[in-house]
Design a protein around this motif. Structure first.
Motif, PDB file in Angstrom:
ATOM      1  N   VAL A 118       0.854  -1.196   0.000  1.00  0.00           N
ATOM      2  CA  VAL A 118       0.000   0.000   0.000  1.00  0.00           C
ATOM      3  C   VAL A 118       0.890   1.246   0.000  1.00  0.00           C
ATOM      4  CG1 VAL A 118      -1.603   1.346   1.407  1.00  0.00           C
ATOM      5  CG2 VAL A 118      -1.974  -1.111   1.106  1.00  0.00           C
ATOM      6  N   PRO A 119       0.669   2.192  -0.941  1.00  0.00           N
ATOM      7  CA  PRO A 119       1.631   3.287  -1.126  1.00  0.00           C
ATOM      8  C   PRO A 119       1.672   4.321  -0.014  1.00  0.00           C
ATOM      9  CG  PRO A 119       0.315   2.932  -3.118  1.00  0.00           C
ATOM     10  CD  PRO A 119      -0.338   2.153  -2.021  1.00  0.00           C
ATOM     11  N   GLY A 120       0.483   4.677   0.540  1.00  0.00           N
ATOM     12  CA  GLY A 120       0.467   5.775   1.500  1.00  0.00           C
ATOM     13  C   GLY A 120      -0.578   5.588   2.569  1.00  0.00           C
ATOM     14  N   PHE A 142       2.646   8.323   6.355  1.00  0.00           N
ATOM     15  CA  PHE A 142       3.654   7.375   5.873  1.00  0.00           C
ATOM     16  C   PHE A 142       3.514   7.229   4.362  1.00  0.00           C
ATOM     17  CE2 PHE A 142       2.607   6.281  10.185  1.00  0.00           C
ATOM     18  CZ  PHE A 142       3.785   5.847  10.778  1.00  0.00           C
ATOM     19  N   GLY A 143       4.631   7.014   3.688  1.00  0.00           N
ATOM     20  CA  GLY A 143       4.588   6.681   2.274  1.00  0.00           C
ATOM     21  C   GLY A 143       4.320   7.878   1.379  1.00  0.00           C
ATOM     22  N   VAL A 148      -4.730   0.831  -7.151  1.00  0.00           N
ATOM     23  CA  VAL A 148      -5.113  -0.580  -7.184  1.00  0.00           C
ATOM     24  C   VAL A 148      -3.871  -1.415  -7.457  1.00  0.00           C
ATOM     25  CG1 VAL A 148      -7.487  -0.150  -7.896  1.00  0.00           C
ATOM     26  CG2 VAL A 148      -5.710  -0.460  -9.634  1.00  0.00           C
ATOM     27  N   LYS A 149      -3.967  -2.675  -7.068  1.00  0.00           N
ATOM     28  CA  LYS A 149      -2.828  -3.576  -7.198  1.00  0.00           C
ATOM     29  C   LYS A 149      -2.773  -4.166  -8.601  1.00  0.00           C
ATOM     30  CE  LYS A 149      -0.397  -6.879  -4.252  1.00  0.00           C
ATOM     31  NZ  LYS A 149      -0.524  -7.711  -3.028  1.00  0.00           N
ATOM     32  N   ASN A 150      -1.591  -4.198  -9.175  1.00  0.00           N
ATOM     33  CA  ASN A 150      -1.370  -4.797 -10.488  1.00  0.00           C
ATOM     34  C   ASN A 150      -1.065  -6.291 -10.343  1.00  0.00           C
ATOM     35  OD1 ASN A 150      -1.529  -2.215 -11.808  1.00  0.00           O
ATOM     36  ND2 ASN A 150       0.550  -1.801 -11.044  1.00  0.00           N
ATOM     37  N   PRO A 151      -1.209  -7.044 -11.433  1.00  0.00           N
ATOM     38  CA  PRO A 151      -0.910  -8.480 -11.354  1.00  0.00           C
ATOM     39  C   PRO A 151       0.502  -8.791 -10.862  1.00  0.00           C
ATOM     40  CG  PRO A 151      -2.108  -7.991 -13.376  1.00  0.00           C
ATOM     41  CD  PRO A 151      -1.786  -6.672 -12.744  1.00  0.00           C
ATOM     42  N   ASP A 152       1.457  -7.870 -11.113  1.00  0.00           N
ATOM     43  CA  ASP A 152       2.839  -8.134 -10.683  1.00  0.00           C
ATOM     44  C   ASP A 152       3.097  -7.712  -9.234  1.00  0.00           C
ATOM     45  OD1 ASP A 152       2.886  -5.383 -10.816  1.00  0.00           O
ATOM     46  OD2 ASP A 152       4.528  -5.253 -12.279  1.00  0.00           O
ATOM     47  N   GLY A 153       2.038  -7.271  -8.531  1.00  0.00           N
ATOM     48  CA  GLY A 153       2.194  -6.901  -7.126  1.00  0.00           C
ATOM     49  C   GLY A 153       2.462  -5.436  -6.874  1.00  0.00           C
ATOM     50  N   GLY A 182      -9.515   6.538  20.635  1.00  0.00           N
ATOM     51  CA  GLY A 182      -9.909   6.293  19.257  1.00  0.00           C
ATOM     52  C   GLY A 182      -8.734   6.339  18.307  1.00  0.00           C
ATOM     53  N   ILE A 183      -8.877   5.632  17.184  1.00  0.00           N
ATOM     54  CA  ILE A 183      -7.862   5.641  16.130  1.00  0.00           C
ATOM     55  C   ILE A 183      -8.550   5.742  14.783  1.00  0.00           C
ATOM     56  CG2 ILE A 183      -7.784   3.104  15.997  1.00  0.00           C
ATOM     57  CD1 ILE A 183      -4.781   3.358  15.336  1.00  0.00           C
ATOM     58  N   VAL A 184      -7.965   6.496  13.870  1.00  0.00           N
ATOM     59  CA  VAL A 184      -8.434   6.543  12.488  1.00  0.00           C
ATOM     60  C   VAL A 184      -7.246   6.260  11.585  1.00  0.00           C
ATOM     61  CG1 VAL A 184      -8.104   9.052  12.194  1.00  0.00           C
ATOM     62  CG2 VAL A 184      -9.774   7.830  10.784  1.00  0.00           C
ATOM     63  N   VAL A 185      -7.476   5.434  10.572  1.00  0.00           N
ATOM     64  CA  VAL A 185      -6.430   5.043   9.620  1.00  0.00           C
ATOM     65  C   VAL A 185      -6.953   5.291   8.213  1.00  0.00           C
ATOM     66  CG1 VAL A 185      -4.870   3.225   8.855  1.00  0.00           C
ATOM     67  CG2 VAL A 185      -5.719   3.217  11.222  1.00  0.00           C
ATOM     68  N   LEU A 186      -6.220   6.051   7.427  1.00  0.00           N
ATOM     69  CA  LEU A 186      -6.588   6.360   6.042  1.00  0.00           C
ATOM     70  C   LEU A 186      -5.511   5.817   5.117  1.00  0.00           C
ATOM     71  CD1 LEU A 186      -7.478  10.141   6.617  1.00  0.00           C
ATOM     72  CD2 LEU A 186      -8.972   8.153   6.893  1.00  0.00           C
ATOM     73  N   THR A 187      -5.896   5.082   4.084  1.00  0.00           N
ATOM     74  CA  THR A 187      -4.919   4.580   3.120  1.00  0.00           C
ATOM     75  C   THR A 187      -5.369   4.915   1.706  1.00  0.00           C
ATOM     76  OG1 THR A 187      -5.775   2.363   2.563  1.00  0.00           O
ATOM     77  CG2 THR A 187      -4.619   2.591   4.676  1.00  0.00           C
ATOM     78  N   ASN A 188      -4.395   4.950   0.785  1.00  0.00           N
ATOM     79  CA  ASN A 188      -4.691   5.262  -0.618  1.00  0.00           C
ATOM     80  C   ASN A 188      -4.531   4.031  -1.509  1.00  0.00           C
ATOM     81  OD1 ASN A 188      -1.924   5.033  -0.565  1.00  0.00           O
ATOM     82  ND2 ASN A 188      -1.482   6.983  -1.589  1.00  0.00           N
ATOM     83  N   GLY A 189      -4.892   2.859  -0.978  1.00  0.00           N
ATOM     84  CA  GLY A 189      -4.852   1.625  -1.744  1.00  0.00           C
ATOM     85  C   GLY A 189      -6.154   0.869  -1.602  1.00  0.00           C
ATOM     86  N   ALA A 190      -6.515   0.117  -2.629  1.00  0.00           N
ATOM     87  CA  ALA A 190      -7.699  -0.738  -2.560  1.00  0.00           C
ATOM     88  C   ALA A 190      -7.580  -1.679  -1.360  1.00  0.00           C
ATOM     89  CB  ALA A 190      -7.842  -1.525  -3.861  1.00  0.00           C
TER      90      ALA A 190
END
Length: 488
Positions: free
Chosen positions: A36-38, A55-56, A219-224, A335-343
């Protein structure tokens, strides 16, 4: 017999510090494992922000890094944000039980239409089918069309069945905004975002896209590897999935939630109306891996742990490239909140669960990342067709002449569809107002397939021609996927 004593706080400052100290290493390892990139994360405890970090990278192939003020699409984490907005408009929590009246919105049963309330729609107990209207959004229809066509969908028992519906909640939120003579974005800004100092939070995709410091969806590509291949514009379902925000802004919102509607000594949301959002409205899962039932409140997943403590949570997921999680333990003011930029890869949920597990036990008792990764993978497999349309069967019957299939087809729910013959050979299916165009691939006899697209894509799906009709497997879950050919 006497009632059991109410639960008491159990976590010390040191317990929370132990969990916070574990976060950087766990996040770094999880990002390496998933790719996951970020990611951006905030932790609040006792009305203080005790951890806030990015991060990222915001976008692969570029150098811009994620920070606490990077704007993410938060997907369905929008729902508890939106229920906070609605609570903020109320003088009394009984207003949640007011009838939802919105021009262009009706359900199949007129009695249900006349009785459905804001609470019914915010808790997914209206009887609408699971994710009702989402496929219309994927095809490019706007909110007005989608809400107008929900009346055609079959209903399960009213207030006795749970089915997660973005557009049911959206209808309720829009009705509240209309009752106040304003738009949902302005109501959200005036009721919550501005008073709470959430300066980088919006319900409009245009604001997210225009923010200089925003995280692209990946999104993730077939090669990871991961790529920002898609853009997800969720404006049609803004109250249910269209909020964009930052870890810093959402830390303020968590403090408001844990402060019973107050922030920095100022009352922003009435306590009783907000408390109503934290109460169970319907059973969402009778059995869970923990053995405890899970309820749905008003925009919140609601559970009670072994110590009897209320636990609130919500995940957000765009298959086109975002995954988020918020988890609150109100009694502990934590409380905790987590945001990511990946599927969805399980990372956002795993970080939250690992954090609370460590706070409770001093160390995690479960390897959370593989568990959540497998749950999301299982959901993806469940959605896919059992037929392998990429490989026609041995001895497949040939198709008939193109003219057997070409023409214009009508459907009361999905609208008009056309099948046209391509100049170079082959057929193309066109769906939606755009329209969206899908090359058809022959499978066997009068059966074809196409590759689905959009947020709810499921890979290849079948298209079956018979006696002047065309049935599309992917659109037929509620038995509304049959199109009738118009006479020339």
């Amino acid at each position: 017999c006497a009632s059991p004593p109410p639960p008491k706080p159990r976590l010390t400052d040191q317990d929370v510090a132990t969990a916070v100290n574990r976060l950087p290493g766990f996040i770094a390892a999880g990002m390496r494992s998933t790719g996951v990139p970020g990611l951006s994360v905030a932790v609040v405890h006792d009305d203080k922000v005790v951890y806030l970090k990015g991060f990222g990278v915001r976008r692969t192939g570029e150098t811009g890094t994620v920070g606490p003020d990077t704007v993410f699409q938060i997907a369905s984490l929008s729902k508890p944000v939106s229920s906070t907005v609605v609570a903020g408009t109320m003088k009394d929590p009984s207003e949640w039980d007011r009838h939802t009246g919105l021009p262009g919105f009706a359900l199949k049963d007129p009695w249900v239409t006349g009785h459905v309330t804001t609470a019914d729609l915010f808790s997914h107990r209206s009887g609408l089918p699971d994710h009702a209207g989402d496929l219309l959004e994927d095809l490019g229809y706007d909110r007005a069309y989608i809400l107008d066509h929900l009346r055609l969908l079959p209903l399960s028992p009213f207030r006795a069945s749970y089915a997660y519906t973005n557009f049911g909640l959206t209808a309720a939120a829009e009705a509240v905004a209309r009752a106040h003579g304003t738009s949902w974005q302005k109501l959200s800004a005036d009721t919550l975002f501005k008073p709470a100092g959430m300066t980088r939070t919006s319900t409009e995709f245009s604001a997210f896209a225009a923010a200089p410091d925003h995280a692209a969806t990946h999104v993730k590509n077939p090669d990871g590897t991961w790529s920002p291949r898609y853009v997800r514009d969720p404006d049609a379902q803004a109250p249910a999935g269209g909020v964009s925000s930052t870890a810093r802004d959402l830390a303020r919102w968590m403090r408001l939630q844990l402060g019973e509607g107050t922030l920095d000594g100022k009352r922003i949301v009435p306590a009783a109306a907000l408390e109503r959002t934290h109460l169970p409205e319907i059973v969402a899962q009778a059995t869970t891996p923990t053995g405890r039932p899970q309820f749905y409140g008003l925009g919140w997943n609601v559970t009670y742990d072994d110590a009897g403590r209320l636990r609130l949570s919500h995940s957000g997921a765009f298959d086109l490239g975002a995954n988020t999680n918020v988890t609150l333990l109100p009694l502990e003011r934590l409380g905790i909140v987590v945001l990511t930029n990946g599927a969805p890869a399980g990372l956002a949920d795993a970080i939250a669960e690992d954090f609370f597990d460590t706070a409770e036990h001093g160390r995690p008792t479960t390897d959370w990342l593989p568990l959540f990764a497998s749950l999301y993978a299982q959901l993806d497999r469940q959605d896919r067709s059992k037929t392998d349309y990429a490989h026609p069967p041995a001895g497949a019957a040939p198709p008939r002449a193109d003219s057997t299939y070409t023409g214009t087809y009508d459907n009361p729910y999905y609208g008009r569809a056309t099948v046209t013959a391509d100049p170079g050979g082959g057929l193309t299916l066109s769906l939606g107002p755009g329209p969206e165009r899908f090359p058809l691939h022959h499978h066997d006899g009068d059966t074809f397939s196409y590759e689905t697209a959009g947020e709810n894509a499921v890979g290849r799906t079948g298209v079956f021609f018979k006696d002047g009709t065309m049935r599309i497997e992917y659109l037929d879950e509620d038995r509304l996927g049959t199109f009738t050919r118009q006479q020339p």
